[in-house]
Write a protein that holds these residues in place. Structure first.
Motif, PDB file in Angstrom:
ATOM      1  N   LEU A 139       0.829  -1.195   0.000  1.00 41.59           N
ATOM      2  CA  LEU A 139       0.000   0.000   0.000  1.00 41.59           C
ATOM      3  C   LEU A 139       0.872   1.257   0.000  1.00 41.59           C
ATOM      4  O   LEU A 139       1.854   1.338   0.736  1.00 41.59           O
ATOM      5  N   ASN A 140       0.510   2.203  -0.834  1.00 38.10           N
ATOM      6  CA  ASN A 140       1.182   3.505  -0.945  1.00 38.10           C
ATOM      7  C   ASN A 140       2.600   3.417  -1.499  1.00 38.10           C
ATOM      8  O   ASN A 140       3.360   4.387  -1.416  1.00 38.10           O
ATOM      9  N   SER A 141       2.965   2.280  -2.047  1.00 40.23           N
ATOM     10  CA  SER A 141       4.318   2.121  -2.579  1.00 40.23           C
ATOM     11  C   SER A 141       4.460   2.842  -3.912  1.00 40.23           C
ATOM     12  O   SER A 141       3.475   3.205  -4.572  1.00 40.23           O
ATOM     13  N   LEU A 197      -9.915   3.836   0.356  1.00 43.44           N
ATOM     14  CA  LEU A 197     -10.201   4.031   1.776  1.00 43.44           C
ATOM     15  C   LEU A 197      -9.009   3.750   2.677  1.00 43.44           C
ATOM     16  O   LEU A 197      -8.927   4.274   3.782  1.00 43.44           O
ATOM     17  N   THR A 198      -8.075   2.943   2.223  1.00 44.60           N
ATOM     18  CA  THR A 198      -6.945   2.566   3.081  1.00 44.60           C
ATOM     19  C   THR A 198      -5.656   3.304   2.735  1.00 44.60           C
ATOM     20  O   THR A 198      -4.728   3.341   3.544  1.00 44.60           O
ATOM     21  N   GLY A 199      -5.594   3.900   1.549  1.00 50.11           N
ATOM     22  CA  GLY A 199      -4.364   4.549   1.119  1.00 50.11           C
ATOM     23  C   GLY A 199      -4.168   5.920   1.744  1.00 50.11           C
ATOM     24  O   GLY A 199      -5.081   6.494   2.343  1.00 50.11           O
ATOM     25  N   GLY A 228      -2.911  10.092   1.382  1.00 53.12           N
ATOM     26  CA  GLY A 228      -3.461  11.175   0.568  1.00 53.12           C
ATOM     27  C   GLY A 228      -3.118  11.055  -0.902  1.00 53.12           C
ATOM     28  O   GLY A 228      -3.988  11.224  -1.773  1.00 53.12           O
ATOM     29  N   ASN A 229      -1.855  10.775  -1.224  1.00 55.20           N
ATOM     30  CA  ASN A 229      -1.446  10.657  -2.622  1.00 55.20           C
ATOM     31  C   ASN A 229      -2.158   9.510  -3.321  1.00 55.20           C
ATOM     32  O   ASN A 229      -2.587   9.630  -4.477  1.00 55.20           O
ATOM     33  N   THR A 230      -2.275   8.388  -2.613  1.00 55.03           N
ATOM     34  CA  THR A 230      -2.958   7.230  -3.188  1.00 55.03           C
ATOM     35  C   THR A 230      -4.436   7.527  -3.396  1.00 55.03           C
ATOM     36  O   THR A 230      -5.012   7.177  -4.433  1.00 55.03           O
ATOM     37  N   LYS A 231      -5.055   8.172  -2.423  1.00 60.57           N
ATOM     38  CA  LYS A 231      -6.474   8.532  -2.558  1.00 60.57           C
ATOM     39  C   LYS A 231      -6.706   9.393  -3.798  1.00 60.57           C
ATOM     40  O   LYS A 231      -7.644   9.154  -4.567  1.00 60.57           O
ATOM     41  N   VAL A 232      -5.880  10.396  -3.987  1.00 62.23           N
ATOM     42  CA  VAL A 232      -6.040  11.286  -5.129  1.00 62.23           C
ATOM     43  C   VAL A 232      -5.911  10.512  -6.433  1.00 62.23           C
ATOM     44  O   VAL A 232      -6.694  10.706  -7.365  1.00 62.23           O
ATOM     45  N   GLN A 233      -4.937   9.615  -6.514  1.00 66.86           N
ATOM     46  CA  GLN A 233      -4.724   8.877  -7.758  1.00 66.86           C
ATOM     47  C   GLN A 233      -5.869   7.922  -8.044  1.00 66.86           C
ATOM     48  O   GLN A 233      -6.309   7.792  -9.192  1.00 66.86           O
ATOM     49  N   VAL A 234      -6.382   7.246  -7.008  1.00 69.04           N
ATOM     50  CA  VAL A 234      -7.531   6.364  -7.208  1.00 69.04           C
ATOM     51  C   VAL A 234      -8.746   7.169  -7.646  1.00 69.04           C
ATOM     52  O   VAL A 234      -9.502   6.747  -8.532  1.00 69.04           O
ATOM     53  N   LEU A 235      -8.938   8.321  -7.051  1.00 69.14           N
ATOM     54  CA  LEU A 235     -10.089   9.151  -7.410  1.00 69.14           C
ATOM     55  C   LEU A 235      -9.993   9.646  -8.853  1.00 69.14           C
ATOM     56  O   LEU A 235     -11.015   9.746  -9.540  1.00 69.14           O
ATOM     57  N   LYS A 236      -8.805   9.931  -9.326  1.00 72.06           N
ATOM     58  CA  LYS A 236      -8.651  10.321 -10.733  1.00 72.06           C
ATOM     59  C   LYS A 236      -9.137   9.201 -11.643  1.00 72.06           C
ATOM     60  O   LYS A 236      -9.827   9.450 -12.649  1.00 72.06           O
TER      61      LYS A 236
END
Length: 308
Positions: free
Chosen positions: A156-158, A193-195, A197-205
């Motif tokens: 996660l977040n790697s 939900l688990t990532g 901030g950076n991961t959240k933004v990328q998934v949302l894109k």
């Protein structure tokens, strides 16, 4: 050593840079024959071709040498440096086509199988730049399933996960390949939900791309999503995330209107995104955002009030 460079592909050479030593295979310098016609930069040795300079765009001959190097060596240091250079050059539209025509996409794509996370990340980055070209996407789509599996099963977040998400986001800019993501939507929300901030933004894109396509609406709304998803609509959430989750809802709502389904409740199960978005708790949160301190968030929330 100078004579050896003129013979052809040469085994190895010494490169010193940034305080690190690298053993790399040397490529032929190759000499341009004839003095007329289009002027090309002189052919260069492997250490030049793998220096990763954005300001130095390689020509077709040099890219071919670089791809040969990438395909023929098993040295992880050389592979990583070559992938960086391919990726840098793939940022230029002319080279996106050249690399495809030289057969470079499967050469790069094969490297995402590497157990070395650095090589995997650099290969994903190179494919990401290549995927900006629509014709390249036709060849890159064969890697979508594997990249999805790596993204959802990896750390996660790697850096590898983020590189994979960026590639998948590019592959969903058009509707052509979005159907390949149907079985991964629940996984996307789990990473969201688990990532961090950076991961959240990328998934949302990525989710925003899917949410603009009416053909994906049912799959999105039917996804099983933890109720903690609604916490993303809280006023204290970072603006770049908050605006995107609001837009996600707005896009889905627009697609439902377009398809004429808003007045008829589809058969979604409890725990699905549908019940979260169209429940009273979400409605309350969005009404509260009408009083948000940020003007953009407030404006977005106001436009959504009549639709909830």
């Amino acid at each position: 050593m100078g004579g050896a460079r003129d013979v052809g592909w040469v085994a190895a050479g010494l490169v010193l840079g940034a305080g690190a030593c690298y053993c790399i295979y040397r490529l032929t310098r190759g000499r341009r024959r004839g003095g007329r016609g289009l002027r090309l930069r002189p052919s260069r040795s492997a250490e030049d071709l793998t220096n990763g300079s954005y300001d130095d765009v390689l020509n077709a001959e040099q890219l071919q040498k670089l791809l040969y190097l990438l395909e023929s060596t098993e040295d992880p240091v050389i592979i990583e440096r070559a992938l960086v250079t391919v990726g840098n050059n793939a940022a230029f539209s002319v080279n996106q086509a050249i690399i495809r025509e030289l057969g470079g996409i499967p050469i790069v794509g094969n490297k995402i199988n590497s157990p070395d996370p650095n090589i995997k990340e650099k290969a994903l980055n190179a494919l990401n730049n290549l995927s900006v070209n629509v014709e390249n996407q036709i060849k890159i789509k064969i890697y979508i399933n594997q990249v999805c599996e790596d993204v959802f099963s990896g750390s996660l977040n790697s850096a590898v996960q983020l590189a994979g998400l960026r590639l998948l986001t590019n592959m969903t800019v058009t509707n052509d390949h979005q159907h390949m993501f149907q079985s991964y939507i629940t996984d996307l929300f789990q990473v969201l939900l688990t990532g961090n901030g950076n991961t959240k933004v990328q998934v949302l894109k990525l989710l925003l791309n899917l949410s603009e396509n009416p053909a994906m609406t049912e799959g999105l709304l039917g996804a099983q999503v933890d109720s903690s998803f609604l916490s993303l609509y809280d006023g204290h959430v970072a603006k770049e995330i908050l605006l995107r989750v609001l837009t996600l809802f707005q896009n889905i709502n627009n697609c439902l209107k377009m398809e004429g389904h808003l007045a008829v409740q589809p058969t979604f199960t409890n725990g699905s995104l549908f019940f979260l978005l169209y429940g009273e708790e979400c409605a309350q949160k969005i009404r509260a955002l009408v009083h948000h301190h940020d003007a953009e968030v407030k404006e977005k929330a106001v436009t959504m009030i009549p639709t909830i």
